[in-house]
Motif scaffolding. Structure first.
Motif, PDB file in Angstrom:
ATOM      1  N   ASN A 140       5.528  25.921  36.989  1.00  0.00           N
ATOM      2  CA  ASN A 140       6.591  26.906  37.205  1.00  0.00           C
ATOM      3  C   ASN A 140       7.927  26.205  37.449  1.00  0.00           C
ATOM      4  O   ASN A 140       8.635  26.510  38.409  1.00  0.00           O
ATOM      5  N   TYR A 175       1.338  25.606  44.866  1.00  0.00           N
ATOM      6  CA  TYR A 175       1.106  26.543  45.970  1.00  0.00           C
ATOM      7  C   TYR A 175      -0.384  26.626  46.268  1.00  0.00           C
ATOM      8  O   TYR A 175      -1.225  26.381  45.407  1.00  0.00           O
ATOM      9  N   TYR A 207       9.270  34.352  42.818  1.00  0.00           N
ATOM     10  CA  TYR A 207      10.534  33.661  42.571  1.00  0.00           C
ATOM     11  C   TYR A 207      11.676  34.663  42.613  1.00  0.00           C
ATOM     12  O   TYR A 207      11.538  35.805  42.176  1.00  0.00           O
ATOM     13  N   LEU A 249       2.566  33.389  44.200  1.00  0.00           N
ATOM     14  CA  LEU A 249       3.797  32.633  44.048  1.00  0.00           C
ATOM     15  C   LEU A 249       4.845  33.580  43.483  1.00  0.00           C
ATOM     16  O   LEU A 249       4.641  34.189  42.431  1.00  0.00           O
ATOM     17  N   GLY A 270       1.055  33.134  38.807  1.00  0.00           N
ATOM     18  CA  GLY A 270       1.402  33.123  40.220  1.00  0.00           C
ATOM     19  C   GLY A 270       0.488  33.935  41.104  1.00  0.00           C
ATOM     20  O   GLY A 270       0.869  34.277  42.218  1.00  0.00           O
ATOM     21  N   VAL A 319       5.752  31.944  48.841  1.00  0.00           N
ATOM     22  CA  VAL A 319       4.296  31.997  48.767  1.00  0.00           C
ATOM     23  C   VAL A 319       3.782  32.819  49.937  1.00  0.00           C
ATOM     24  O   VAL A 319       4.257  32.689  51.071  1.00  0.00           O
ATOM     25  N   GLY A 338      -5.262  28.607  44.708  1.00  0.00           N
ATOM     26  CA  GLY A 338      -3.876  28.280  44.400  1.00  0.00           C
ATOM     27  C   GLY A 338      -3.825  27.304  43.242  1.00  0.00           C
ATOM     28  O   GLY A 338      -4.775  27.167  42.478  1.00  0.00           O
ATOM     29  N   ASN A 390      11.602  30.037  45.824  1.00  0.00           N
ATOM     30  CA  ASN A 390      10.220  30.455  45.616  1.00  0.00           C
ATOM     31  C   ASN A 390       9.694  30.952  46.947  1.00  0.00           C
ATOM     32  O   ASN A 390      10.190  30.571  48.012  1.00  0.00           O
ATOM     33  N   LEU A 425       3.574  25.996  50.262  1.00  0.00           N
ATOM     34  CA  LEU A 425       4.440  25.821  49.094  1.00  0.00           C
ATOM     35  C   LEU A 425       4.961  24.386  49.104  1.00  0.00           C
ATOM     36  O   LEU A 425       5.402  23.889  50.147  1.00  0.00           O
TER      37      LEU A 425
END
Length: 152
Positions: free
Chosen positions: A150, A127, A68, A66, A50, A77, A144, A75, A95
């Motif tokens: 994910n 992302y 969570y 990224l 991420g 970003v 990204g 999520n 995102l």
């Protein structure tokens, strides 16, 4: 000896003047005062795979993260600049939840773009981020993951 010291002082003064006149060269020396955890908020943690650099050639202008939140299923970003910060430059954070349209925060920001938050429990996400420099060429740094991952 005095002539040598005078030359050293003159060169140091010239270098300081060049750096002061062009802050883009000094932007790489420090980092922005923000973290993705701080920008996304309480409960958000970095996910595996991420963190991606925002690159223009071999230069890195920042990172896209990224995050969570397990309790909410959201999520987040954020693109955080590490070069040319304190100067508003075009910066983005995007995102995408699989099966949905992308959500983007874009504009001229001093430190970061985002946070972009979407509910994605049980779904895959991609992302992306970008930022530009302040020099005449306005190089764009991007990074990204455009493929979905994910999932969860």
């Amino acid at each position: 000896m005095i002539r040598s010291v005078t030359k050293v002082i003159a060169v140091a003064a010239l270098a300081a003047g060049v750096l002061a006149a062009n802050p883009a060269y000094t932007a790489y020396a420090a980092s922005a005062p923000y973290t993705p955890e701080g920008v996304c908020g309480a409960g958000f943690t970095r996910v595996k795979d991420g963190t991606r650099p925002l690159k223009s050639g071999r230069d890195t202008f920042g990172y896209v993260y990224l995050m969570y939140n397990r309790s909410t299923g959201y999520n987040c970003v954020v693109s955080i600049k590490t070069a040319f910060y304190r100067t508003a430059t075009y910066t983005t954070a995007t995102l995408t939840v699989e099966g949905s349209k992308p959500k983007t925060d874009a504009g001229k920001f001093k430190y970061y773009a985002g946070p972009v938050k979407l509910k994605a429990r049980g779904k895959c996400v991609s992302y992306w981020g970008s930022t530009r420099d302040t020099r005449l060429d306005y190089a764009e740094a991007t990074g990204g993951r455009k493929t979905f991952g994910n999932c969860g």
